[in-house]
Design a protein around this motif. Structure first.
Motif, PDB file in Angstrom:
ATOM      1  N   THR A  17       0.829  -1.219   0.000  1.00 53.07           N
ATOM      2  CA  THR A  17       0.000   0.000   0.000  1.00 53.07           C
ATOM      3  C   THR A  17       0.860   1.265   0.000  1.00 53.07           C
ATOM      4  OG1 THR A  17      -0.121  -0.006   2.424  1.00 53.07           O
ATOM      5  CG2 THR A  17      -1.863  -1.181   1.235  1.00 53.07           C
ATOM      6  N   LYS A  18       2.116   1.136  -0.451  1.00 51.26           N
ATOM      7  CA  LYS A  18       3.011   2.299  -0.432  1.00 51.26           C
ATOM      8  C   LYS A  18       2.463   3.445  -1.269  1.00 51.26           C
ATOM      9  CE  LYS A  18       7.425   0.033   0.528  1.00 51.26           C
ATOM     10  NZ  LYS A  18       8.778  -0.280  -0.001  1.00 51.26           N
ATOM     11  N   PHE A  19       1.906   3.120  -2.441  1.00 46.55           N
ATOM     12  CA  PHE A  19       1.389   4.201  -3.295  1.00 46.55           C
ATOM     13  C   PHE A  19       0.291   4.968  -2.587  1.00 46.55           C
ATOM     14  CE2 PHE A  19      -1.908   5.709  -6.192  1.00 46.55           C
ATOM     15  CZ  PHE A  19      -1.174   6.570  -7.001  1.00 46.55           C
ATOM     16  N   ASN A  20      -0.695   4.258  -2.027  1.00 43.94           N
ATOM     17  CA  ASN A  20      -1.792   4.921  -1.339  1.00 43.94           C
ATOM     18  C   ASN A  20      -1.301   5.748  -0.159  1.00 43.94           C
ATOM     19  OD1 ASN A  20      -3.353   3.075  -3.032  1.00 43.94           O
ATOM     20  ND2 ASN A  20      -5.074   3.592  -1.703  1.00 43.94           N
ATOM     21  N   SER A  21      -0.346   5.195   0.596  1.00 50.57           N
ATOM     22  CA  SER A  21       0.154   5.900   1.775  1.00 50.57           C
ATOM     23  C   SER A  21       0.924   7.154   1.380  1.00 50.57           C
ATOM     24  CB  SER A  21       1.045   4.968   2.596  1.00 50.57           C
ATOM     25  OG  SER A  21       0.322   3.838   3.031  1.00 50.57           O
ATOM     26  N   ILE A  22       1.849   7.014   0.426  1.00 50.82           N
ATOM     27  CA  ILE A  22       2.681   8.151   0.017  1.00 50.82           C
ATOM     28  C   ILE A  22       1.845   9.185  -0.734  1.00 50.82           C
ATOM     29  CG2 ILE A  22       4.640   8.870  -1.406  1.00 50.82           C
ATOM     30  CD1 ILE A  22       5.904   6.141  -0.815  1.00 50.82           C
ATOM     31  N   VAL A  36      -0.920  14.409  -1.042  1.00 50.07           N
ATOM     32  CA  VAL A  36      -2.102  15.229  -1.321  1.00 50.07           C
ATOM     33  C   VAL A  36      -2.519  15.999  -0.075  1.00 50.07           C
ATOM     34  CG1 VAL A  36      -4.561  15.146  -1.906  1.00 50.07           C
ATOM     35  CG2 VAL A  36      -2.936  13.767  -3.197  1.00 50.07           C
ATOM     36  N   LEU A  37      -2.488  15.336   1.074  1.00 51.25           N
ATOM     37  CA  LEU A  37      -2.878  15.979   2.330  1.00 51.25           C
ATOM     38  C   LEU A  37      -1.984  17.171   2.642  1.00 51.25           C
ATOM     39  CD1 LEU A  37      -4.828  15.559   4.808  1.00 51.25           C
ATOM     40  CD2 LEU A  37      -2.909  14.394   5.896  1.00 51.25           C
ATOM     41  N   ILE A  38      -0.659  16.954   2.558  1.00 46.26           N
ATOM     42  CA  ILE A  38       0.283  18.029   2.864  1.00 46.26           C
ATOM     43  C   ILE A  38       0.192  19.142   1.823  1.00 46.26           C
ATOM     44  CG2 ILE A  38       2.730  18.612   3.051  1.00 46.26           C
ATOM     45  CD1 ILE A  38       3.182  15.822   4.214  1.00 46.26           C
ATOM     46  N   LEU A  39       0.088  18.760   0.539  1.00 46.02           N
ATOM     47  CA  LEU A  39       0.037  19.758  -0.526  1.00 46.02           C
ATOM     48  C   LEU A  39      -1.194  20.642  -0.402  1.00 46.02           C
ATOM     49  CD1 LEU A  39       1.174  20.873  -3.223  1.00 46.02           C
ATOM     50  CD2 LEU A  39      -0.255  19.182  -4.391  1.00 46.02           C
ATOM     51  N   TYR A  40      -2.363  20.021  -0.245  1.00 47.00           N
ATOM     52  CA  TYR A  40      -3.607  20.789  -0.220  1.00 47.00           C
ATOM     53  C   TYR A  40      -3.736  21.614   1.048  1.00 47.00           C
ATOM     54  CZ  TYR A  40      -5.694  18.997  -4.481  1.00 47.00           C
ATOM     55  OH  TYR A  40      -5.977  18.729  -5.796  1.00 47.00           O
ATOM     56  N   TRP A  41      -3.706  20.933   2.198  1.00 46.38           N
ATOM     57  CA  TRP A  41      -3.899  21.668   3.448  1.00 46.38           C
ATOM     58  C   TRP A  41      -2.725  22.583   3.733  1.00 46.38           C
ATOM     59  CZ3 TRP A  41      -6.461  16.954   6.146  1.00 46.38           C
ATOM     60  CH2 TRP A  41      -7.853  17.103   6.086  1.00 46.38           C
ATOM     61  N   GLY A  42      -1.517  22.173   3.355  1.00 42.37           N
ATOM     62  CA  GLY A  42      -0.367  23.041   3.540  1.00 42.37           C
ATOM     63  C   GLY A  42      -0.461  24.287   2.676  1.00 42.37           C
ATOM     64  N   PHE A  43      -0.819  24.108   1.403  1.00 39.64           N
ATOM     65  CA  PHE A  43      -0.972  25.252   0.498  1.00 39.64           C
ATOM     66  C   PHE A  43      -2.093  26.171   0.961  1.00 39.64           C
ATOM     67  CE2 PHE A  43      -3.045  27.209  -3.196  1.00 39.64           C
ATOM     68  CZ  PHE A  43      -1.975  27.922  -3.737  1.00 39.64           C
TER      69      PHE A  43
END
Length: 319
Positions: free
Chosen positions: A194-199, A204-211
């Motif tokens: 599940t590396k793809f889903n986890s990474i 996406v979480l860091i990019l969106y909420w961080g941005f």
């Protein structure tokens, strides 16, 4: 070979979890949950109706507010049925397809709410820093494009994660940690790579909420700088007062979200009750508090609600 063995015991049914150690009183706990959901859904729908039916609300700020309340409803409704289903002992089972659909809506509307808050920060920045250009910058056409972009931006990145889940075998326990489906919960039941889903999910979480968080912070730095440059001390509180409701909306979304992320990543061995309560707070607090905050702080919305729920003759006397 291990993959095919896992696939052979793949099941399309998962089991939702209520509130650990309180299963015997779930039917009593369901009452406050019903009340909370009712307040959130009715409150958001009421303000949406007021904004839609009253031409005086057809302004950029209220269009963005309508998007925020729409996102709140989108976060509440997908979880309502499954939460009450578990608490009322009707059934703990949920099929895979409804689980994925529920997951998609929860995560999409969560990202959408964050994006709308960023758009609202830009709205306040233009209103305070460039008031003379406000009407020309935030035209109805541009606001509609922002709304469409917020929806597409929130939904499209979630689709690859949902598609990948349909190909995974689930050979671990099929018991979920919450009363609804979350990606970070169901991915732990997979017995494949599940590396793809986890990474990808973390990216996406860091990019969106961080941005979004960075954009909100920068906008308010400019707003604060502009307000401090206002010569009159009397004008400063008035300008900042228009941002109080918005700052509350940001806090009640980001604080539970950060708390839930910390619990998931750094407190995995904490009591299951902590995980469950944090998840419910994250999904229930914004939809319930946003309409209350804006009803209290925004005089125009408050008058619109009073006008809606009181007879016309009585309303004229209240004015």
């Amino acid at each position: 070979m291990a993959y095919f063995n896992a696939s052979s015991i793949h099941s399309s049914t998962f089991y939702l979890t209520g509130i650990p150690a309180y299963e015997a009183i779930h039917h009593w706990i369901s009452n406050p949950f019903c009340i909370i959901y009712f307040i959130g859904i009715v409150g958001n729908c009421t303000i949406l109706h007021v904004i839609q039916t009253n031409p005086s609300f057809h302004e950029p700020m209220y269009y963005f507010l309508a998007m925020l309340f729409f996102a709140d409803i989108g976060m509440s409704l997908p979880t309502l049925i499954s939460v009450l289903q578990v608490l009322w002992f009707i059934s703990r089972e949920i099929e895979f397809n409804p689980c994925v659909i529920q997951m998609f809506f929860i995560h999409s509307f969560s990202f959408m709410e964050s994006g709308v808050l960023l758009a609202m920060a830009f709205d306040r920045y233009v209103a305070i820093c460039h008031p003379l250009r406000y009407a020309t910058i935030l035209t109805p056409q541009r606001i509609a494009k922002i709304g469409i972009f917020a929806i597409l931006r929130s939904a499209l990145p979630i689709i690859p994660l949902m598609i990948r889940l349909t190909y995974f075998p689930f050979c671990h326990s099929h018991v979920l940690s919450h009363s609804y489906c979350l990606h970070q919960d169901i991915i732990q039941l997979v017995c494949a790579d599940t590396k793809f889903n986890s990474i990808y999910g973390l990216f996406v979480l860091i990019l969106y909420w961080g941005f979004d968080a960075l954009g909100i912070l920068v906008s308010y730095i400019f707003i604060l700088h502009s307000v401090l440059n206002i010569a009159s001390w009397e004008e400063r509180p008035k300008a900042l007062n228009t941002c109080v409701s918005y700052i509350c909306a940001v806090l009640i979304l980001y604080v539970p979200m950060i708390g839930l992320s910390i619990v998931h990543h750094f407190a995995k061995h904490a009591s299951p009750l902590v995980h469950v309560l944090m998840a419910h707070i994250y999904l229930l607090v914004p939809p319930v508090l946003n309409p209350i905050i804006y009803s209290v702080k925004n005089k125009k919305i408050r008058r619109g609600i009073i006008h809606l729920i009181t007879p016309k003759g009585m309303y004229s006397t209240l004015k």
